[in-house]
Write an enzyme that holds these catalytic residues in place. Structure first.
Site, mmCIF file in Angstrom:
data_model
loop_
_atom_site.group_PDB
_atom_site.id
_atom_site.type_symbol
_atom_site.label_atom_id
_atom_site.label_comp_id
_atom_site.label_asym_id
_atom_site.label_seq_id
_atom_site.Cartn_x
_atom_site.Cartn_y
_atom_site.Cartn_z
ATOM 1 N N SER A 184 0.818 -1.220 0.000
ATOM 2 C CA SER A 184 0.000 0.000 0.000
ATOM 3 C C SER A 184 0.850 1.266 0.000
ATOM 4 C CB SER A 184 -0.913 0.018 1.224
ATOM 5 O OG SER A 184 -1.682 -1.155 1.287
HETATM 6 N N1 SAH Z 1 -1.206 -4.132 3.660
HETATM 7 C C1 SAH Z 1 -0.655 -4.837 2.530
HETATM 8 C C2 SAH Z 1 -1.601 -4.722 1.370
HETATM 9 C C3 SAH Z 1 -1.502 -5.878 0.462
HETATM 10 S S1 SAH Z 1 -2.663 -5.840 -0.867
HETATM 11 C C4 SAH Z 1 0.691 -4.230 2.194
HETATM 12 O O1 SAH Z 1 0.857 -3.025 2.357
HETATM 13 O O2 SAH Z 1 1.570 -4.964 1.718
HETATM 14 C C5 SAH Z 1 -4.022 -6.735 -0.158
HETATM 15 C C6 SAH Z 1 -3.758 -8.157 0.225
HETATM 16 O O3 SAH Z 1 -4.993 -8.731 0.613
HETATM 17 C C7 SAH Z 1 -3.195 -9.043 -0.880
HETATM 18 O O4 SAH Z 1 -2.002 -9.614 -0.480
HETATM 19 C C8 SAH Z 1 -4.286 -10.100 -1.092
HETATM 20 O O5 SAH Z 1 -3.771 -11.376 -1.432
HETATM 21 C C9 SAH Z 1 -4.957 -10.109 0.263
HETATM 22 N N2 SAH Z 1 -6.330 -10.629 0.274
HETATM 23 C C10 SAH Z 1 -7.318 -10.419 -0.620
HETATM 24 N N3 SAH Z 1 -8.430 -11.073 -0.260
HETATM 25 C C11 SAH Z 1 -8.145 -11.731 0.903
HETATM 26 C C12 SAH Z 1 -8.880 -12.583 1.775
HETATM 27 N N4 SAH Z 1 -10.160 -12.915 1.547
HETATM 28 N N5 SAH Z 1 -8.263 -13.057 2.878
HETATM 29 C C13 SAH Z 1 -6.970 -12.743 3.156
HETATM 30 N N6 SAH Z 1 -6.217 -11.947 2.351
HETATM 31 C C14 SAH Z 1 -6.797 -11.442 1.252
#
Ligand code: SAH
Length: 214
Positions: free
Chosen positions: A60
């Site tokens: 993010s």
């Molecule tokens: N806070 C993280 C954001 C990653 S993007 C950072 O800054 O690195 C969002 C993440 O949510 C992705 O890795 C995706 O695989 C995960 N995601 C999406 N749907 C999900 C679910 N149902 N359960 C767990 N993770 C999920």
């Protein structure tokens, strides 16, 4: 410019853009974002921008990490549930500000990498789970705070139900990239108060089976 100088510039930029909670700013200052950014993007680790990570996901944007963490009203005595570990960067920031962090990621490869980085940073107050975060973590519920870092197509009622009374959930909601908003959901007197905050662009929250590890 050194990474240290870039980091100071970023923290000042976040403050100007509305991240005024000094605990949040100093947590961001303490966590080395370059550890969570893939090799080809190292020179952009302290730019205020989202960047690609494995499994077609993103780390993010620092401003969004700052604003969401601030909206969460962190506290050293509180536990927090995070959905979407991704790179683990936001998780590391939460580890500085909460007593214990529970984090769920559906991609096993991402979670393994995040766990390694969190261990390297000595973030020992984190518990991880590979699975579908839309189900929350019933065994550990209720939570005083919940942070969702992927966009839910609609308000995730199952997660809201795992909030403590008086608890706060910060969640991006919206089914298209051009119409997503961060909501602050507060559980009050058995009901929920929803406030629409800023417009954002997150990768989608995907319900259902966990993908095969590559
Ligand atoms: N806070 C993280 C954001 C990653 S993007 C950072 O800054 O690195 C969002 C993440 O949510 C992705 O890795 C995706 O695989 C995960 N995601 C999406 N749907 C999900 C679910 N149902 N359960 C767990 N993770 C999920």
């Amino acid at each position: 410019m050194t990474q240290a100088a870039r980091k100071i510039r970023l923290v000042l930029e976040l403050r100007r853009a509305g991240v005024t909670d000094t605990r949040v700013l100093s947590a961001i200052e303490r966590v080395p974002r370059e550890l969570f950014v893939p090799e080809p993007f190292q020179d952009q680790a302290y730019e205020n921008t989202a960047l690609p990570i494995a499994c077609s996901q993103t780390i993010s944007q620092p401003l969004i990490v700052g604003l969401m963490t601030q909206l969460l009203e962190p506290g050293k005595r509180l536990r927090v549930l995070e959905i979407g570990t991704g790179s683990g960067y936001q998780t590391a920031v939460l580890c500085q500000l909460f007593r214990r962090v529970y984090t769920i990621e559906r991609h096993r490869d991402l979670l393994r990498n995040a766990e390694a980085m969190l261990a390297r940073l000595k973030c020992h107050n984190v518990t991880t789970l590979c699975g579908d975060g839309t189900r929350g973590w019933p065994e550990q519920a209720p939570f005083p705070r919940i942070l969702v870092t992927a966009a839910a197509p609609e308000m995730p009622a199952r997660l809201a139900d795992q909030l403590d009374d008086g608890g706060i959930m910060i969640v991006p909601v919206g089914s298209s990239l051009t119409d997503q908003w961060i909501y602050k959901v507060t559980r009050v007197d058995g009901g929920f108060r929803e406030e629409r905050m800023s417009q954002v662009r997150f990768v989608p929250l995907v319900a259902g089976a966990v993908p095969e590890a590559s």
